[in-house]
Scaffold this active site. Sequence first.
Site, mmCIF file in Angstrom:
data_model
loop_
_atom_site.group_PDB
_atom_site.id
_atom_site.type_symbol
_atom_site.label_atom_id
_atom_site.label_comp_id
_atom_site.label_asym_id
_atom_site.label_seq_id
_atom_site.Cartn_x
_atom_site.Cartn_y
_atom_site.Cartn_z
ATOM 1 N N ASP A 130 16.105 15.203 14.395
ATOM 2 C CA ASP A 130 16.279 13.842 13.898
ATOM 3 C C ASP A 130 17.401 13.135 14.661
ATOM 4 O O ASP A 130 17.274 11.966 15.056
ATOM 5 C CB ASP A 130 16.580 13.869 12.394
ATOM 6 N N LYS B 151 17.327 9.836 17.438
ATOM 7 C CA LYS B 151 18.191 8.656 17.332
ATOM 8 C C LYS B 151 18.929 8.377 18.636
ATOM 9 O O LYS B 151 19.025 7.228 19.079
ATOM 10 C CB LYS B 151 19.178 8.846 16.183
ATOM 11 N N GLU C 26 16.179 -1.732 13.346
ATOM 12 C CA GLU C 26 17.606 -1.440 13.247
ATOM 13 C C GLU C 26 17.869 -0.157 12.478
ATOM 14 O O GLU C 26 18.757 0.630 12.814
ATOM 15 C CB GLU C 26 18.324 -2.612 12.560
ATOM 16 N N LYS D 45 11.123 5.956 12.629
ATOM 17 C CA LYS D 45 11.604 6.079 14.007
ATOM 18 C C LYS D 45 10.602 6.749 14.936
ATOM 19 O O LYS D 45 10.838 6.862 16.146
ATOM 20 C CB LYS D 45 12.933 6.835 14.044
ATOM 21 N N ALA E 18 20.516 3.508 9.617
ATOM 22 C CA ALA E 18 20.140 2.940 8.314
ATOM 23 C C ALA E 18 20.610 1.486 8.248
ATOM 24 O O ALA E 18 20.167 0.666 9.047
ATOM 25 C CB ALA E 18 20.694 3.781 7.175
ATOM 26 N N VAL F 196 18.255 4.167 13.520
ATOM 27 C CA VAL F 196 19.386 4.984 13.947
ATOM 28 C C VAL F 196 20.465 5.095 12.877
ATOM 29 O O VAL F 196 20.876 6.188 12.513
ATOM 30 C CB VAL F 196 19.995 4.433 15.250
ATOM 31 N N ALA G 265 0.840 -1.205 0.000
ATOM 32 C CA ALA G 265 0.000 0.000 0.000
ATOM 33 C C ALA G 265 0.864 1.238 0.000
ATOM 34 O O ALA G 265 1.947 1.274 0.589
ATOM 35 C CB ALA G 265 -0.919 0.003 1.223
#
Length: 830
Positions: free
Chosen positions: A689, A693, A617, A590, A622, A620, A515
């Site tokens: 951002d 993290k 995973e 996240k 990638a 934080v 979707a």
Amino acid sequence: MKVLKFGGTSVGSADSIKIVADIVLSYYNTQVACTVVVSAMSGITDRLISVSTEAARGNEVYSQILKDIEKHHFDTARQLISVQSQSRVFAYLKTLFNELEDVLHGVFLLRERSARTLDLIVSFGERLSAYIISQYINELGIDTEFLDARRVIQTDNNFGAAKVNFDITYRQIADYFNTHQALQIITGFIGSTAEDETTTLGRGGSDYTASIFGAGLNAEEVEIWTDVDGVMTADPRQVSSAFSLDAISYIEAMEMSHFGAKVIYPPTLLPVLAKNIPLRIRNTFYRDFPGTVVSRNPYAMATDEAQKKEKAMAVKGITSIKEVALLSLQGSGMIGIPGIASRLFGALARKKINVIIITQASSEHSISFAVSPTDYQEAQKAMDEEFMMEIEAGKIDKAIVETHLSIIAIIGENMRRTPGISGKMFSALGRNGINVRAIAQGSSEVNLSVVIAQRNLSKALNTVHDAFFLSEIKTLNVFMTGLGLIGSTLLRQIAQQEHYLLKNRLLKIKFVGIANSRKMLFNELGISPTAWQEQLQTKGENSNMSTFVHRMKELNLPNSVFIDCTSSEDVIKYYQEVLQSAISVVTPNKLANSGSYLNYAQLKQTAMKAGVKFYYETNVGAGLPVIRVLQDLKDSGDKIYKIEGVLSGTLSYIFNTFTKERKFSEVVREAQQKGYTEPDPRDDLNGMDVARKILILAREVGLALEPDQVTVELLLPDQCLQANTLEDFFTSLEEVNDSFETKKHHAKNNGKKLCYVATLEENQASVRLKEIGQDHPFYTISGSDNIISYTTARYKETPLVVKGPGAGAEVTAAGVFADIMSISNYLYQE
């Protein structure tokens, strides 16, 4: 001598009957002596019951139903019988239908249909089909006779499920065949009493008839010809990966038939078992397939590798009963009191209630058993009446009833010699969130049965079948929202790796639902990871997240994974519901883990309770193994002193490029033009951002921090962050170039460089611009790389460093892919 039995679908039409005749002819031409038992034509028995029901109701529509039945038989005969023989055959058929019409008219007048009358009415189905088939085969040049089994099979008068008198029946069969040398076409399903009253042997009784004749004639083999390729490992209508077995034992076959396998009618096995006659299940419409042999020692002559492998299989089949009721008797007054079980099951026996499985706690505090849903009310009443005094005294509770349940059973004689079978079954069910309500296993260890919620039946069958039969072929059912850059890249990566995974990992990742914000598409057979865009465009429906989740839960597929590749707050609201439905979640989004601590903790707890995985995973670093490394350090007992990280690929690029005589605003504009920043660079430069993290890492360490507890040192003044337009922002940014120039020169003069660093130390999380010296592991960072260092009790002098690309669709999708593979390893662990 072989006895061949052909079921209703095998004789359901003129074309099918021609196939049957061709099979019989092949035996005749190879001089294999045989006799043939046939069922009524497909659907006729049900229609005869229906016509008698309408007649008993006084509904004149019964007359039309009878005409339709008559027309069907005459049309079939007309296609099979030569013109010169039709008048004779039609005259006999008309005689039978006149007799049937008279019986039905009597039922109509009396408004009553006894069990004896019903047996007579349904007997016409076999009598009609056997006669037509006998006349057709006779015209093919084989001396053939029609044998009405009522002449030789003698039963009691338990109409509807009559018991056979084997001594008399076997003697009459032998006497008849001693004086009749022609090929016999015999009616299945029916017999007669000593008073010549018509009886039936129960639904599926034509198989039983064939077995009786096989035993009576001491046949070499009894062949049951049907519309499936023998006995299968599971019901193919529910388990698409089910496959046929070469051979099974009598005991395995009896267990399978008791627990719902429809290929073999349970009483069929008794006569052939007593005479040690093999029974073979074959497919009328695929005659070259050898089918399944049922015998006492099915693999005594195993020669090829496939047979040897099948012989060694611990589990031969998985079968089920779709609906049962579970009743429990419990109470402290049962402990140590002899005769409780005897009274319980005696009360049920007096009410003629069949008990399917029984289980009792070793504490003697409770006894549970399963019955047909049609019997549970009567069973409940019988229990309460039998233990009325104990119930009134409070020593035993009233009968507890649970409905909407199913039984799933694994069956195999080798189970008794194979450790770990039950563990494998329960692990497979548990990993898919399927709760077991009751367990039963006999001392023979041939059968292990569990009671589960009926809504989970299909999922449980597929899960257990995969665990025992398809360990070589693993299927992960994937549902994914978010088909933008990361989602589409993930689809491409999985498509490119599809062949490798099948060959080397024996894994099939199947996209069942996808979707985006506009459309969604479901296909239980799988959506192509290469042609998904066209399929979504042409076959997709309007996207709705609530509907998507509901459909995913409704499908209730085993080994399911939900992937959220969006950055949407609307999607994360459904994580809890998805995890509660025993569906694992993988997400680079996240927001769920960086919101309130309560929500973060609830998601983790829900996943653990449901026995599924919640992997993030890529939240934080990638594709970098940032969270996994941290979890491994913690799980192995290391103590975390400090975590530092350059956790933004955007800010890493900006400060690694902000060198020499370049102005800060120029570097930011260039980063935006190259796609390193969000469309509005302020979304990166505000530091939020990075704060999310380091917050996630703090929570992974075990700190219950909230978002406002992360100290964020703003890179830019308010006039930049609050500019009305993007151009206004860049104009304001030029005004702070000198400030950044001063910071750059200060760092350079001290032999250092600027880095935007997130830090977790002494339970405090912060994000700020720092000067990094040459002895720091971050000094050598370049480009848009991320870097994280862990200072721990074990890595105190030299921190453990993870470094590499921390942003971009390729590495982020790869990180999601890695999480998917981890879930596959978990779901399919031995």
